[in-house]
Design a protein around this motif. Structure first.
Motif, PDB file in Angstrom:
ATOM      1  N   ALA A  25       0.824  -1.204   0.000  1.00 20.98           N
ATOM      2  CA  ALA A  25       0.000   0.000   0.000  1.00 20.98           C
ATOM      3  C   ALA A  25       0.859   1.256   0.000  1.00 20.98           C
ATOM      4  CB  ALA A  25      -0.938  -0.006   1.206  1.00 20.98           C
ATOM      5  N   GLN A  26       1.944   1.219   0.762  1.00 16.52           N
ATOM      6  CA  GLN A  26       2.839   2.373   0.806  1.00 16.52           C
ATOM      7  C   GLN A  26       3.510   2.595  -0.556  1.00 16.52           C
ATOM      8  OE1 GLN A  26       6.296   2.333   3.537  1.00 16.52           O
ATOM      9  NE2 GLN A  26       5.386   4.161   4.431  1.00 16.52           N
ATOM     10  N   ALA A  27       3.858   1.505  -1.238  1.00 12.97           N
ATOM     11  CA  ALA A  27       4.458   1.625  -2.571  1.00 12.97           C
ATOM     12  C   ALA A  27       3.482   2.253  -3.556  1.00 12.97           C
ATOM     13  CB  ALA A  27       4.894   0.254  -3.078  1.00 12.97           C
ATOM     14  N   GLN A  28       2.185   2.135  -3.273  1.00 12.66           N
ATOM     15  CA  GLN A  28       1.165   2.695  -4.154  1.00 12.66           C
ATOM     16  C   GLN A  28       0.715   4.081  -3.718  1.00 12.66           C
ATOM     17  OE1 GLN A  28      -1.893  -0.311  -4.398  1.00 12.66           O
ATOM     18  NE2 GLN A  28      -0.669  -1.604  -5.751  1.00 12.66           N
ATOM     19  N   GLY A  29       1.469   4.674  -2.791  1.00  8.98           N
ATOM     20  CA  GLY A  29       1.230   6.072  -2.455  1.00  8.98           C
ATOM     21  C   GLY A  29       0.490   6.338  -1.169  1.00  8.98           C
ATOM     22  N   VAL A  30       0.144   5.311  -0.399  1.00 11.34           N
ATOM     23  CA  VAL A  30      -0.518   5.523   0.892  1.00 11.34           C
ATOM     24  C   VAL A  30       0.575   5.728   1.943  1.00 11.34           C
ATOM     25  CG1 VAL A  30      -2.146   4.611   2.582  1.00 11.34           C
ATOM     26  CG2 VAL A  30      -2.415   4.037   0.150  1.00 11.34           C
ATOM     27  N   GLU A  31       0.651   6.916   2.486  1.00 10.19           N
ATOM     28  CA  GLU A  31       1.786   7.267   3.343  1.00 10.19           C
ATOM     29  C   GLU A  31       1.853   6.422   4.608  1.00 10.19           C
ATOM     30  OE1 GLU A  31       3.681  11.232   5.565  1.00 10.19           O
ATOM     31  OE2 GLU A  31       2.045  11.427   4.106  1.00 10.19           O
ATOM     32  N   ARG A  32       0.749   6.263   5.287  1.00  7.52           N
ATOM     33  CA  ARG A  32       0.708   5.458   6.523  1.00  7.52           C
ATOM     34  C   ARG A  32      -0.517   4.560   6.454  1.00  7.52           C
ATOM     35  NH1 ARG A  32       2.738   4.667  11.449  1.00  7.52           N
ATOM     36  NH2 ARG A  32       1.436   4.707  13.298  1.00  7.52           N
ATOM     37  N   PRO A  33      -0.410   3.412   5.808  1.00 10.48           N
ATOM     38  CA  PRO A  33      -1.577   2.570   5.555  1.00 10.48           C
ATOM     39  C   PRO A  33      -2.257   2.096   6.840  1.00 10.48           C
ATOM     40  CG  PRO A  33       0.322   1.860   4.255  1.00 10.48           C
ATOM     41  CD  PRO A  33       0.829   2.834   5.251  1.00 10.48           C
ATOM     42  N   ARG A  34      -3.580   2.187   6.836  1.00  8.13           N
ATOM     43  CA  ARG A  34      -4.367   1.644   7.947  1.00  8.13           C
ATOM     44  C   ARG A  34      -4.517   0.134   7.732  1.00  8.13           C
ATOM     45  NH1 ARG A  34      -9.617   4.541   6.713  1.00  8.13           N
ATOM     46  NH2 ARG A  34      -8.741   4.117   4.655  1.00  8.13           N
ATOM     47  N   VAL A  35      -4.099  -0.634   8.714  1.00  7.17           N
ATOM     48  CA  VAL A  35      -4.114  -2.096   8.615  1.00  7.17           C
ATOM     49  C   VAL A  35      -5.167  -2.642   9.566  1.00  7.17           C
ATOM     50  CG1 VAL A  35      -2.767  -4.201   8.895  1.00  7.17           C
ATOM     51  CG2 VAL A  35      -1.666  -2.124   8.014  1.00  7.17           C
ATOM     52  N   ALA A  36      -5.988  -3.569   9.079  1.00 10.68           N
ATOM     53  CA  ALA A  36      -7.042  -4.163   9.905  1.00 10.68           C
ATOM     54  C   ALA A  36      -7.090  -5.659   9.677  1.00 10.68           C
ATOM     55  CB  ALA A  36      -8.395  -3.535   9.579  1.00 10.68           C
ATOM     56  N   LEU A  37      -7.641  -6.362  10.661  1.00 13.11           N
ATOM     57  CA  LEU A  37      -7.916  -7.791  10.549  1.00 13.11           C
ATOM     58  C   LEU A  37      -9.392  -7.978  10.262  1.00 13.11           C
ATOM     59  CD1 LEU A  37      -5.876  -9.130  13.600  1.00 13.11           C
ATOM     60  CD2 LEU A  37      -5.449  -9.727  11.212  1.00 13.11           C
ATOM     61  N   LEU A  38      -9.717  -8.797   9.265  1.00 10.67           N
ATOM     62  CA  LEU A  38     -11.109  -9.103   8.964  1.00 10.67           C
ATOM     63  C   LEU A  38     -11.664 -10.021  10.041  1.00 10.67           C
ATOM     64  CD1 LEU A  38     -13.319  -8.670   6.801  1.00 10.67           C
ATOM     65  CD2 LEU A  38     -12.524 -10.772   5.721  1.00 10.67           C
ATOM     66  N   ASN A  39     -12.820  -9.666  10.589  1.00  9.10           N
ATOM     67  CA  ASN A  39     -13.356 -10.421  11.716  1.00  9.10           C
ATOM     68  C   ASN A  39     -14.876 -10.376  11.691  1.00  9.10           C
ATOM     69  OD1 ASN A  39     -13.375 -11.938  14.055  1.00  9.10           O
ATOM     70  ND2 ASN A  39     -12.298 -10.449  15.317  1.00  9.10           N
ATOM     71  N   VAL A  40     -15.501 -11.165  12.562  1.00  7.82           N
ATOM     72  CA  VAL A  40     -16.961 -11.230  12.643  1.00  7.82           C
ATOM     73  C   VAL A  40     -17.532 -10.126  13.520  1.00  7.82           C
ATOM     74  CG1 VAL A  40     -17.031 -13.702  12.191  1.00  7.82           C
ATOM     75  CG2 VAL A  40     -16.811 -12.899  14.550  1.00  7.82           C
ATOM     76  N   GLY A  41     -16.709  -9.292  14.052  1.00  4.81           N
ATOM     77  CA  GLY A  41     -17.123  -8.163  14.873  1.00  4.81           C
ATOM     78  C   GLY A  41     -15.933  -7.275  15.149  1.00  4.81           C
ATOM     79  N   THR A  42     -16.179  -6.085  15.658  1.00  9.13           N
ATOM     80  CA  THR A  42     -15.085  -5.145  15.925  1.00  9.13           C
ATOM     81  C   THR A  42     -14.622  -5.173  17.379  1.00  9.13           C
ATOM     82  OG1 THR A  42     -16.700  -3.371  16.334  1.00  9.13           O
ATOM     83  CG2 THR A  42     -15.845  -3.607  14.080  1.00  9.13           C
ATOM     84  N   GLU A  43     -15.365  -5.868  18.237  1.00  7.93           N
ATOM     85  CA  GLU A  43     -14.979  -5.920  19.650  1.00  7.93           C
ATOM     86  C   GLU A  43     -13.753  -6.813  19.855  1.00  7.93           C
ATOM     87  OE1 GLU A  43     -19.445  -5.439  19.249  1.00  7.93           O
ATOM     88  OE2 GLU A  43     -17.906  -6.780  18.439  1.00  7.93           O
ATOM     89  N   ASP A  44     -12.965  -6.526  20.874  1.00  7.12           N
ATOM     90  CA  ASP A  44     -11.734  -7.268  21.143  1.00  7.12           C
ATOM     91  C   ASP A  44     -11.978  -8.747  21.414  1.00  7.12           C
ATOM     92  OD1 ASP A  44     -10.318  -4.957  20.844  1.00  7.12           O
ATOM     93  OD2 ASP A  44     -10.140  -4.528  22.988  1.00  7.12           O
ATOM     94  N   ILE A  45     -13.153  -9.081  21.941  1.00 12.95           N
ATOM     95  CA  ILE A  45     -13.418 -10.476  22.314  1.00 12.95           C
ATOM     96  C   ILE A  45     -13.885 -11.317  21.130  1.00 12.95           C
ATOM     97  CG2 ILE A  45     -13.987  -9.872  24.702  1.00 12.95           C
ATOM     98  CD1 ILE A  45     -16.958 -10.134  23.910  1.00 12.95           C
ATOM     99  N   LYS A  46     -14.152 -10.675  19.982  1.00 13.86           N
ATOM    100  CA  LYS A  46     -14.700 -11.384  18.825  1.00 13.86           C
ATOM    101  C   LYS A  46     -13.578 -12.109  18.066  1.00 13.86           C
ATOM    102  CE  LYS A  46     -19.072 -10.307  19.062  1.00 13.86           C
ATOM    103  NZ  LYS A  46     -19.740  -9.464  18.064  1.00 13.86           N
ATOM    104  N   GLY A  47     -13.967 -13.166  17.327  1.00 13.41           N
ATOM    105  CA  GLY A  47     -13.031 -13.851  16.455  1.00 13.41           C
ATOM    106  C   GLY A  47     -12.490 -15.133  17.041  1.00 13.41           C
ATOM    107  N   ASN A  48     -11.847 -15.915  16.158  1.00 15.38           N
ATOM    108  CA  ASN A  48     -11.244 -17.166  16.625  1.00 15.38           C
ATOM    109  C   ASN A  48      -9.891 -16.906  17.280  1.00 15.38           C
ATOM    110  OD1 ASN A  48      -9.383 -16.810  14.501  1.00 15.38           O
ATOM    111  ND2 ASN A  48     -10.589 -18.075  13.106  1.00 15.38           N
ATOM    112  N   GLN A  49      -9.266 -17.957  17.756  1.00 10.85           N
ATOM    113  CA  GLN A  49      -8.020 -17.819  18.517  1.00 10.85           C
ATOM    114  C   GLN A  49      -6.910 -17.197  17.667  1.00 10.85           C
ATOM    115  OE1 GLN A  49      -6.716 -21.487  20.279  1.00 10.85           O
ATOM    116  NE2 GLN A  49      -4.793 -20.637  21.045  1.00 10.85           N
ATOM    117  N   GLN A  50      -6.808 -17.611  16.397  1.00  7.93           N
ATOM    118  CA  GLN A  50      -5.741 -17.100  15.541  1.00  7.93           C
ATOM    119  C   GLN A  50      -5.878 -15.595  15.306  1.00  7.93           C
ATOM    120  OE1 GLN A  50      -7.505 -19.835  15.053  1.00  7.93           O
ATOM    121  NE2 GLN A  50      -6.405 -21.407  13.906  1.00  7.93           N
ATOM    122  N   VAL A  51      -7.101 -15.144  15.068  1.00  9.95           N
ATOM    123  CA  VAL A  51      -7.309 -13.721  14.797  1.00  9.95           C
ATOM    124  C   VAL A  51      -7.014 -12.891  16.035  1.00  9.95           C
ATOM    125  CG1 VAL A  51      -9.074 -11.992  14.248  1.00  9.95           C
ATOM    126  CG2 VAL A  51      -8.951 -14.108  12.932  1.00  9.95           C
TER     127      VAL A  51
END
Length: 344
Positions: A168-194
């Protein structure tokens, strides 16, 4: 502008080399600095090129390869057999610095297995990941992995995030926002790996913004969205199917009566522009990040427009010198598991 030299697996894909040759000829006319090497059966390719007498053959060569890896071949078959397959010959040309990138619409599993075997991975990368640009409300985001790694642990997801951020940075995004895809946004959501991956990313030096759900991806809540290959592939194929279905439904509604056809005529320019922005072919081409070389996988069923998009993606990555940028970006964090040493 310096030249870009790309090898094209001319025998891969669902429809054979005819469309591939047509896409290559179109790309050569569009980019004067582009050089292509068609890899495959010379007699067949020469017969197809005969339909384009005006093509600049100084920028289009043929690398002979007598064998073809079928879409039904297992990765193990590709590794142990068919030493003169077009896919392998193209990757060997990249390894030997005769070309700067490879594009193939062939068997995905075979391409990944051969790429790892022939090219090897960059230092600090356990597994390459497939990444593609997904259109969002505000532009696009990089989604990875798209199917190369069905089972991933937290460190693999961590590595994917680092590679996606560099891209993303190579394509011009200075500080790319990185996220994990999950079933919810709360910290307790998701499987063990996520959840374990989230803990690694919080102290990674990346601009980690937390979990994002599927709808948040399309709202543009992140520049890089990370998941395992099973989830990513399902999301990608479902998105392509949904876009196609909506387009067909809209067209059917506008053709339902004379009144709707009249309304469609008024709305047609806008709808065509929207379709151009969202059509899957325009975004065709998934990159294999983490290899010591640029490899772009085109959809097997891609037409000429889609193949052109995949070649353009490879051309741009050659121009950006992506492997060098990846190696440099990954080195900023040190070896796998050593987080927080660099900032991006």
């Amino acid at each position: 502008m310096s030249a870009q030299i790309i090898a094209i697996d001319a025998m891969g894909g669902d429809f054979g080399p005819r469309g591939i040759v047509q896409a290559c000829v179109a790309c050569l006319s569009e980019h004067p600095s582009l050089y292509l090497a068609l890899v495959g059966q010379p007699q067949l390719l020469e017969s197809l090129l005969a339909a384009y007498p005006g093509v600049d053959r100084a920028r289009l060569q043929i690398l002979p390869a007598s064998e073809v890896i079928a879409m039904t071949d297992k990765p193990s078959q590709a590794l142990r057999g068919k030493p003169d397959a077009s896919m392998r010959v193209a990757l060997q040309a990249l390894r030997d610095d005769r070309v700067q990138a490879v594009v193939s619409a062939g068997n995905t599993g075979a391409l990944m297995a051969l790429s790892r075997h022939v090219l090897k991975t960059l230092p600090g990368v356990d597994r390459p990941a497939m990444v593609a640009a997904i259109p969002t409300r505000s532009g696009h985001c990089q989604l990875l992995d798209l199917g190369a790694n069905v089972d991933c642990d937290a460190e693999h997801l961590h590595q994917f995030a680092r590679m996606g951020a560099v891209l993303a940075q190579a394509q011009g995004v200075e500080r790319p926002r990185v996220a994990l895809l999950n079933v919810g946004t709360e910290d307790i959501k998701g499987n063990q790996q996520v959840r374990a991956a989230a803990a690694l990313l919080q102290d990674s030096g990346l601009n980690y913004v937390g979990f994002v759900e599927g709808d948040g991806l399309y709202r543009g809540e992140a520049d890089v969205v990370v998941c395992d290959g099973f989830v990513g592939n399902v999301l990608l194929k479902a998105s392509e199917g949904l876009a196609s279905m909506i387009g067909e439904r809209i067209e059917a509604q506008f053709n339902a009566s004379w009144a709707t056809r009249l309304a469609g005529a008024v709305a047609l320019p806008l709808l065509r522009r929207l379709r151009e922005e969202l059509v899957p072919a325009r975004h065709n081409g998934a990159s294999f990040l983490g290899l010591q070389g640029i490899v772009v996988k085109s959809h097997g069923a891609a037409g000429v427009e889609g193949l052109r998009a995949a070649i353009e993606r490879a051309r741009q990555q050659v121009q950006d010198d992506l492997p060098r940028q990846l190696a440099k970006g990954l080195a900023a964090w040190g070896a796998p598991g050593q987080a927080g040493e660099g900032r991006m």
